[in-house]
Write a protein that holds these residues in place. Sequence first.
Motif, PDB file in Angstrom:
ATOM      1  N   MET A 291      -6.118  39.766-110.751  1.00 56.13           N
ATOM      2  CA  MET A 291      -6.301  41.092-111.304  1.00 56.13           C
ATOM      3  C   MET A 291      -7.777  41.432-111.414  1.00 56.13           C
ATOM      4  O   MET A 291      -8.192  42.522-111.076  1.00 56.13           O
ATOM      5  N   ILE A 292      -8.588  40.494-111.880  1.00 57.03           N
ATOM      6  CA  ILE A 292     -10.021  40.749-112.015  1.00 57.03           C
ATOM      7  C   ILE A 292     -10.628  41.007-110.649  1.00 57.03           C
ATOM      8  O   ILE A 292     -11.433  41.907-110.478  1.00 57.03           O
ATOM      9  N   ARG A 293     -10.226  40.232-109.640  1.00 52.18           N
ATOM     10  CA  ARG A 293     -10.767  40.428-108.290  1.00 52.18           C
ATOM     11  C   ARG A 293     -10.397  41.798-107.748  1.00 52.18           C
ATOM     12  O   ARG A 293     -11.183  42.442-107.085  1.00 52.18           O
ATOM     13  N   MET A 294      -9.181  42.294-108.039  1.00 51.97           N
ATOM     14  CA  MET A 294      -8.787  43.626-107.595  1.00 51.97           C
ATOM     15  C   MET A 294      -9.659  44.682-108.259  1.00 51.97           C
ATOM     16  O   MET A 294     -10.094  45.623-107.615  1.00 51.97           O
ATOM     17  N   VAL A 295      -9.939  44.525-109.545  1.00 49.70           N
ATOM     18  CA  VAL A 295     -10.786  45.476-110.258  1.00 49.70           C
ATOM     19  C   VAL A 295     -12.173  45.506-109.632  1.00 49.70           C
ATOM     20  O   VAL A 295     -12.747  46.560-109.412  1.00 49.70           O
ATOM     21  N   VAL A 296     -12.716  44.330-109.300  1.00 48.81           N
ATOM     22  CA  VAL A 296     -14.032  44.258-108.667  1.00 48.81           C
ATOM     23  C   VAL A 296     -13.995  44.918-107.297  1.00 48.81           C
ATOM     24  O   VAL A 296     -14.889  45.676-106.931  1.00 48.81           O
ATOM     25  N   THR A 297     -12.947  44.657-106.522  1.00 51.74           N
ATOM     26  CA  THR A 297     -12.808  45.258-105.199  1.00 51.74           C
ATOM     27  C   THR A 297     -12.733  46.768-105.297  1.00 51.74           C
ATOM     28  O   THR A 297     -13.445  47.480-104.578  1.00 51.74           O
ATOM     29  N   VAL A 298     -11.895  47.281-106.160  1.00 52.77           N
ATOM     30  CA  VAL A 298     -11.760  48.728-106.331  1.00 52.77           C
ATOM     31  C   VAL A 298     -13.068  49.318-106.843  1.00 52.77           C
ATOM     32  O   VAL A 298     -13.494  50.378-106.396  1.00 52.77           O
ATOM     33  N   ALA A 299     -13.748  48.625-107.733  1.00 48.61           N
ATOM     34  CA  ALA A 299     -15.027  49.115-108.251  1.00 48.61           C
ATOM     35  C   ALA A 299     -16.064  49.204-107.140  1.00 48.61           C
ATOM     36  O   ALA A 299     -16.813  50.174-107.058  1.00 48.61           O
ATOM     37  N   LEU A 300     -16.120  48.202-106.266  1.00 42.77           N
ATOM     38  CA  LEU A 300     -17.059  48.248-105.145  1.00 42.77           C
ATOM     39  C   LEU A 300     -16.775  49.432-104.233  1.00 42.77           C
ATOM     40  O   LEU A 300     -17.689  50.093-103.753  1.00 42.77           O
ATOM     41  N   LEU A 301     -15.518  49.692-103.996  1.00 39.90           N
ATOM     42  CA  LEU A 301     -15.148  50.789-103.103  1.00 39.90           C
ATOM     43  C   LEU A 301     -15.403  52.148-103.722  1.00 39.90           C
ATOM     44  O   LEU A 301     -15.714  53.103-103.025  1.00 39.90           O
ATOM     45  N   SER A 302     -15.286  52.247-105.010  1.00 40.28           N
ATOM     46  CA  SER A 302     -15.397  53.555-105.643  1.00 40.28           C
ATOM     47  C   SER A 302     -16.731  53.786-106.340  1.00 40.28           C
ATOM     48  O   SER A 302     -16.926  54.817-106.961  1.00 40.28           O
ATOM     49  N   ALA A 303     -17.667  52.864-106.214  1.00 45.62           N
ATOM     50  CA  ALA A 303     -18.954  52.987-106.897  1.00 45.62           C
ATOM     51  C   ALA A 303     -19.970  53.775-106.081  1.00 45.62           C
ATOM     52  O   ALA A 303     -21.114  53.414-105.979  1.00 45.62           O
ATOM     53  N   CYS A 304     -19.534  54.854-105.506  1.00 42.39           N
ATOM     54  CA  CYS A 304     -20.395  55.665-104.662  1.00 42.39           C
ATOM     55  C   CYS A 304     -20.562  57.045-105.265  1.00 42.39           C
ATOM     56  O   CYS A 304     -19.677  57.551-105.932  1.00 42.39           O
TER      57      CYS A 304
ATOM     58  N   VAL B 232     -17.465  37.662 -91.466  1.00 40.58           N
ATOM     59  CA  VAL B 232     -17.380  37.471 -92.918  1.00 40.58           C
ATOM     60  C   VAL B 232     -17.912  36.087 -93.288  1.00 40.58           C
ATOM     61  O   VAL B 232     -18.650  35.940 -94.261  1.00 40.58           O
ATOM     62  N   HIS B 233     -17.591  35.078 -92.472  1.00 36.33           N
ATOM     63  CA  HIS B 233     -18.054  33.714 -92.750  1.00 36.33           C
ATOM     64  C   HIS B 233     -19.571  33.565 -92.584  1.00 36.33           C
ATOM     65  O   HIS B 233     -20.165  32.664 -93.178  1.00 36.33           O
ATOM     66  N   LYS B 234     -20.202  34.448 -91.827  1.00 35.57           N
ATOM     67  CA  LYS B 234     -21.662  34.422 -91.654  1.00 35.57           C
ATOM     68  C   LYS B 234     -22.386  34.923 -92.903  1.00 35.57           C
ATOM     69  O   LYS B 234     -23.593  34.739 -93.037  1.00 35.57           O
ATOM     70  N   LYS B 235     -21.652  35.585 -93.793  1.00 35.53           N
ATOM     71  CA  LYS B 235     -22.218  36.084 -95.068  1.00 35.53           C
ATOM     72  C   LYS B 235     -23.441  36.973 -94.841  1.00 35.53           C
ATOM     73  O   LYS B 235     -24.447  36.867 -95.530  1.00 35.53           O
ATOM     74  N   CYS B 236     -23.304  37.889 -93.871  1.00 34.86           N
ATOM     75  CA  CYS B 236     -24.418  38.788 -93.555  1.00 34.86           C
ATOM     76  C   CYS B 236     -24.628  39.842 -94.642  1.00 34.86           C
ATOM     77  O   CYS B 236     -25.718  40.377 -94.785  1.00 34.86           O
ATOM     78  N   HIS B 237     -23.593  40.123 -95.419  1.00 40.51           N
ATOM     79  CA  HIS B 237     -23.702  41.010 -96.583  1.00 40.51           C
ATOM     80  C   HIS B 237     -22.541  40.690 -97.518  1.00 40.51           C
ATOM     81  O   HIS B 237     -21.421  40.467 -97.063  1.00 40.51           O
ATOM     82  N   PRO B 238     -22.761  40.691 -98.830  1.00 41.40           N
ATOM     83  CA  PRO B 238     -21.676  40.348 -99.758  1.00 41.40           C
ATOM     84  C   PRO B 238     -20.516  41.341 -99.751  1.00 41.40           C
ATOM     85  O   PRO B 238     -19.414  40.995-100.161  1.00 41.40           O
ATOM     86  N   GLY B 239     -20.716  42.555 -99.263  1.00 36.45           N
ATOM     87  CA  GLY B 239     -19.649  43.548 -99.227  1.00 36.45           C
ATOM     88  C   GLY B 239     -18.895  43.621 -97.915  1.00 36.45           C
ATOM     89  O   GLY B 239     -18.037  44.483 -97.735  1.00 36.45           O
ATOM     90  N   THR B 240     -19.177  42.710 -96.983  1.00 41.45           N
ATOM     91  CA  THR B 240     -18.568  42.776 -95.650  1.00 41.45           C
ATOM     92  C   THR B 240     -17.047  42.710 -95.707  1.00 41.45           C
ATOM     93  O   THR B 240     -16.362  43.543 -95.113  1.00 41.45           O
ATOM     94  N   GLN B 241     -16.498  41.737 -96.399  1.00 40.85           N
ATOM     95  CA  GLN B 241     -15.043  41.592 -96.453  1.00 40.85           C
ATOM     96  C   GLN B 241     -14.391  42.795 -97.138  1.00 40.85           C
ATOM     97  O   GLN B 241     -13.384  43.313 -96.656  1.00 40.85           O
ATOM     98  N   VAL B 242     -14.974  43.250 -98.230  1.00 37.86           N
ATOM     99  CA  VAL B 242     -14.408  44.406 -98.940  1.00 37.86           C
ATOM    100  C   VAL B 242     -14.419  45.633 -98.025  1.00 37.86           C
ATOM    101  O   VAL B 242     -13.433  46.366 -97.936  1.00 37.86           O
ATOM    102  N   PHE B 243     -15.539  45.862 -97.339  1.00 38.71           N
ATOM    103  CA  PHE B 243     -15.643  47.007 -96.436  1.00 38.71           C
ATOM    104  C   PHE B 243     -14.583  46.929 -95.335  1.00 38.71           C
ATOM    105  O   PHE B 243     -13.825  47.877 -95.113  1.00 38.71           O
TER     106      PHE B 243
END
Length: 147
Positions: free
Chosen positions: A1-14, A81-92
């Motif tokens: 649940m916490i991870r979903m909140v973080v994911t949704v927050a990243l997507l909507s924090a614009c 995603v495994h290269k970790k080129c940006h922390p938001g890559t997987q979410v994006f």
Amino acid sequence: MIRMVVTVALLSACRASEYEYWHGPYSAGPIYGKSPQCVGIPEDLRLCHGVGYSDMLLPNLLEHETMEEVKQQASSWVPLVHKKCHPGTQVFLCSLFAPVCLDRPIYPCRKLCEVVRDGCTPIMEAFGYPWPEMLTCTKSFSHLPSM
């Protein structure tokens, strides 16, 4: 649940002007010939399994209508995603390939696209791959049906 909140927050924090990039009108009616439905994210959709939510919208925001198509297209992004080129890559990427299933889809904002693109393009280019046209950060979803 916490991870979903973080994911949704990243997507909507614009800011609103940034959100317009991927935000498009969307309805519960037919999209790309199929009615949208919530389906579970399968374990073999490695790009998005464990992203913080368990159900995704199909067809997705990249116009993939079947789970097989989603899995085939998404599998090529796992190494990035495994290269970790940006922390938001997987979410994006997951917001497009396996958008969280809510009353209304959440589209990634332009800023998220730009920072992921800027962080990952050098790695992609080192392996001979340009940033793909389907992820152009000025893209709009004007082809989606209006509400």
